[in-house]
Design an enzyme around this catalytic site. Structure first.
Site, PDB file in Angstrom:
ATOM      1  N   LYS A 178      -6.017  -9.035  32.287  1.00 12.19           N
ATOM      2  CA  LYS A 178      -7.400  -8.738  32.673  1.00 12.19           C
ATOM      3  C   LYS A 178      -7.461  -8.211  34.105  1.00 12.19           C
ATOM      4  CE  LYS A 178      -9.124 -12.497  29.713  1.00 12.19           C
ATOM      5  NZ  LYS A 178      -9.796 -13.829  29.705  1.00 12.19           N
ATOM      6  N   VAL A 179      -6.697  -8.816  34.984  1.00 11.74           N
ATOM      7  CA  VAL A 179      -6.577  -8.372  36.370  1.00 11.74           C
ATOM      8  C   VAL A 179      -5.197  -7.752  36.537  1.00 11.74           C
ATOM      9  CG1 VAL A 179      -6.542  -9.105  38.787  1.00 11.74           C
ATOM     10  CG2 VAL A 179      -8.167 -10.147  37.189  1.00 11.74           C
TER      11      VAL A 179
END
EC number: 2.5.1.46
Length: 317
Positions: free
Chosen positions: A285-286
């Site tokens: 996600k990051v």
């Protein structure tokens, strides 16, 4: 002791903050940069948020959990939207409920967390920590919402479209929903049912036609994620807004390039609100090379400081 190895680790001495009279917030934050613990993290958050907002190619997501609007944070967020510093807002229903209450001229009141809640119940006063508001406000809000729902188009709508229509019916420049509607900034609320806005929509639907597709926003939201060249997220709290924003990148070829989390929750219980942004990297996600930081403090303290410092820097570009 391996002095050569130690020298590679001991590279940045802690520098004590120097406080002088007439400092700006940005000058104070720059002094924080030499400090450790929360002060150093706050300074890092300002650096990252400045770079994120200054980047024209970055789509700026803002996650709004908790009870930020009754606490007095709505003006800050509305101004960020108005000035083009929020491209996508994801929020809890409660924040938009209290934004609408204020937009109708119905105030929240400073109270106390040390009080007799039974007495407040008898006086028809509701409490949100140290904020009070009368039950009558919700009666007025419900009347307003029923009027908005009665005027909605008789076609299938997304939750985002419903919130946009509510914003169009408000007349308060400090309102998040009104400002977002005027600026064309989408407001997504995946758990709208978990609020008075959602409850009133259900009550209206019991006797009238109202067609809201709870999944319709996903297509629009994913299009934004696919089309962005770079993505950054400012996350106040956690919960649904945080996950809705971060999970979006799982179906795209990219991850978030910037991520800031302002929270008081901790990771030990496994809940999302306390999950670290490092943990989000394990999900993709990051991004691996993302600039990210978590500041463990009350968002009503950290958000105004961060925004004030960043606005000062942006004004000097």
């Amino acid at each position: 002791m391996d002095f050569e190895a130690s020298a590679k680790i001991l590279t940045t001495p802690v520098k004590g903050a120097k406080i002088v009279s007439n400092m700006t917030v940005d000058e104070l934050v720059r002094e924080y940069a030499g400090c450790a613990f929360g002060a150093g993290r706050l300074a890092k958050a300002v650096d990252i948020y400045y770079e994120m907002l200054a980047s024209e190619k970055t789509t700026k997501f803002f996650g709004l959990a908790g009870a930020m609007t009754p606490a007095g944070m709505r003006n800050i967020i509305a101004d960020l939207i108005r000035d083009g510093y929020i491209d996508v807002l994801v929020t809890t229903g409660a924040n938009m409920v209290h934004d609408t209450v204020e937009a109708l001229g119905l105030h929240h009141y400073k109270g106390s967390d040390c009080t007799n809640d039974i007495q407040l119940r008898h006086e028809c006063i509701d409490r949100i920590y140290d904020v009070y508001l009368p039950d009558q406000h919700f009666t007025d809000l419900e009347e307003f919402l029923q009027g908005v729902y009665a005027g909605l188009p008789q076609e299938k709508l997304s939750i985002r479209q419903v919130l946009t229509e509510i914003g169009k019916n408000l007349d308060d420049d400090s309102s998040i929903l009104k400002t977002a509607a005027e600026m064309g900034v989408p407001v997504y609320c995946p758990a709208l049912q978990d609020s008075v806005i959602g409850l009133q929509a259900w009550l209206y639907k019991e006797g009238n036609p109202l067609h809201v597709d709870a999944f319709a926003d996903m297509h629009e939201f994913m299009e934004i994620c696919f089309e962005t060249e770079s993505a950054g997220a400012m996350l106040l709290g956690g919960g649904v807004p945080k996950n809705y924003i971060l999970q979006s990148m799982l179906v795209t070829p990219r991850s978030f390039d910037y991520a800031i989390q302002l929270t008081m929750d901790h990771p030990e219980t496994g809940g999302l609100s306390g999950a670290t942004l490092d943990e989000a990297q394990s999900w993709g996600k990051v991004g691996e090379n993302a600039k990210s930081v978590t500041v463990y403090a009350d968002s009503t303290i950290t958000l105004p400081l961060i925004v004030s410092a960043v606005r000062t820097r942006l004004s000097k570009r």
